[in-house]
Design an enzyme around this catalytic site. Structure first.
Site, mmCIF file in Angstrom:
data_model
loop_
_atom_site.group_PDB
_atom_site.id
_atom_site.type_symbol
_atom_site.label_atom_id
_atom_site.label_comp_id
_atom_site.label_asym_id
_atom_site.label_seq_id
_atom_site.Cartn_x
_atom_site.Cartn_y
_atom_site.Cartn_z
ATOM 1 N N VAL A 149 0.789 -0.997 -0.087
ATOM 2 C CA VAL A 149 0.006 -0.023 -0.026
ATOM 3 C C VAL A 149 0.930 1.291 -0.069
ATOM 4 C CG1 VAL A 149 -1.788 1.117 1.078
ATOM 5 C CG2 VAL A 149 -1.940 -1.126 1.014
ATOM 6 N N PRO A 150 0.873 1.862 -1.234
ATOM 7 C CA PRO A 150 2.194 2.868 -1.300
ATOM 8 C C PRO A 150 2.007 4.237 -0.540
ATOM 9 C CG PRO A 150 0.564 3.007 -3.408
ATOM 10 C CD PRO A 150 -0.002 2.056 -2.246
ATOM 11 N N CYS A 151 2.263 4.006 0.709
ATOM 12 C CA CYS A 151 2.048 5.374 1.506
ATOM 13 C C CYS A 151 3.393 6.137 1.125
ATOM 14 C CB CYS A 151 2.056 5.012 3.034
ATOM 15 S SG CYS A 151 3.391 4.048 3.652
ATOM 16 N N HIS A 152 4.315 5.597 0.464
ATOM 17 C CA HIS A 152 5.738 6.531 0.202
ATOM 18 C C HIS A 152 5.380 7.563 -0.994
ATOM 19 C CE1 HIS A 152 5.590 2.880 -2.550
ATOM 20 N NE2 HIS A 152 6.059 3.714 -3.575
ATOM 21 N N ARG A 153 4.194 7.357 -1.418
ATOM 22 C CA ARG A 153 3.681 8.161 -2.700
ATOM 23 C C ARG A 153 3.077 9.505 -2.083
ATOM 24 N NH1 ARG A 153 1.577 3.573 -6.305
ATOM 25 N NH2 ARG A 153 3.397 2.373 -6.465
#
Lengths: 232, 180
Positions: A149-153
């Protein structure tokens, strides 16, 4: 040759910047390292419903029964992602125990396209809580399955990174990886365009790969979208 | 292809690759970055280079793949920004601004005629613009353009014709004579 031809020829005669050749030779001497070497530092926990936690650092995979299949799939897809061969995850995630607000935040984060970034406040607006940027940040900070789940984006409105569970350096490297990994790959022999990471895309030989900016662009030159990975 | 041969090829083609990238991406910094990334990919795959390909086809395929993907990112970014003006970070906005219109921001124009042409070129769809750039920088023929983009020769011809028609129309709309 008409007048437009002559003008275009003149326009395309671009002056080369000084030192270009030297800089290119230096770049070739310093090939960038792949992130795939970091795979062993990731640890997956999975239940029979899907991946429930992704950790970074010391540890080991934890999964039993049908969860093992999910853990193996997650590790495999993570390796491809870190190697720049995958732009999306298909492994299911198990967010049991996550509160309703956090679940909405994570679902919205999952919609951010590969290679793109958005801000905490923009994400707060999208879930209908424009004043809740800080709460959104906390919800992302407690993301049990980062990367998948790409929270780094999600970054701060001023362009700085903000907190990242696996550290700012890794966030930088993940965003750089996504910036340099193409998403839509066409096969020159089948004239089909896939998302990078699709099983069909992975069978395309190196000399038969062309990149497209959109499915519509590909359609204009005779390519159709893959019926398996459904690129949009 | 060994390392020395590859370096020689790099020196021979760098200027032309750069010219195509500038016209595709609109600014010199992104163009140099794209050439560098394209050459790195070719360098990594140099052992599998097949002589049945012209070196230029191989290099231009790699470069156009990099440039087109950069344009995809800009498209998504522009769409996101259109829906939600604050969605993109200031850094992203700065980058978009630096890009300017079709390169006018960083490629010093020598005349209004040239500015008009750069702006008109921005109206041409990406695939056609790419073929125009390859055709006019290096004088590449239809069959090599087809091999570079993995399309038929007929598609190359129709895309080039369409690109030029849109270009002329944009020049006329801008009050500039786009006639032959």
């Amino acid at each position: 040759m008409d007048r437009t031809d002559a003008r275009l020829r003149e326009l395309f005669a671009v002056e080369t910047p000084p030192g270009l050749g030297r800089r290119l030779r230096e770049a070739l001497r310093n090939e960038p390292a792949t992130l795939e070497t970091l795979l062993d530092r990731f640890h997956v926990q999975a239940t029979e419903r899907g991946v429930s936690r992704l950790a970074y650092g010391r540890g080991h995979d934890v999964a039993a029964g049908r969860g093992r299949r999910h853990a193996e799939q997650a590790r495999h897809e993570l390796g491809e992602y870190l190697g720049g061969r995958r732009t999306f995850f298909t492994v299911p995630v198990d967010l049991a125990g996550v509160g309703e607000f956090q679940e909405r935040v994570l679902a919205e984060a999952e919609r951010i396209p590969f290679g793109e970034v958005t801000s905490y406040s923009a994400l707060a607006r999208r879930i209908g809580h424009p004043q809740a940027a800080r709460a959104v940040g906390n919800a992302l900070g407690a993301n049990p399955v980062p990367v998948i789940v790409p929270c780094h984006r999600v970054i701060r409105g001023d362009g700085s990174w903000g907190h990242y569970a696996f550290g700012g350096a890794l966030k930088t490297r993940l965003l750089e990886l996504e910036r340099t990994t193409p998403v839509l790959i066409g096969c020159t022999s089948t004239r089909i365009v896939c998302r990078r990471g699709c099983a069909h895309e992975q069978r395309i030989g190196e000399d038969r790969r062309v990149v497209f900016a959109s499915v519509a662009d590909a359609g204009e030159v005779g390519y159709r979208p893959c019926k398996v990975c459904l690129p949009d | 292809m060994d390392e020395r041969a590859f370096t020689r090829v790099t020196e021979e083609y760098a200027r032309r690759l750069y010219a195509v990238a500038v016209r595709m991406l609109g600014n010199r910094a992104d163009a140099e970055d794209a050439v560098q990334r394209a050459l790195l990919k070719c360098f990594a795959a140099r052992a599998s280079y097949s002589p049945r390909w012209a070196v230029s086809t191989w290099l231009y395929r790699s470069l156009t793949n990099v440039c087109i993907d950069e344009l995809r990112r800009r498209r998504v970014r522009d769409e996101t920004t259109a829906v939600d003006p604050e969605a993109a970070s200031p850094a992203v906005h700065a980058r978009a601004t630096r890009r300017g219109v079709g390169g006018a921001a960083s490629t010093p124009p020598t005349s209004t005629d040239r500015i008009d042409l750069v702006r008109a070129l921005d109206a041409v769809p990406r695939e056609a613009r790419l073929l125009l750039a390859l055709h006019y920088v290096d004088g590449l023929g239809y069959s090599e353009l087809a091999a570079i983009r993995g399309i038929s020769v007929n598609t190359v011809k129709s895309q080039l014709a369409r690109g030029k028609a849109i270009l002329k129309q944009a020049l006329r709309a801008g009050g500039h004579d786009g006639s032959d």
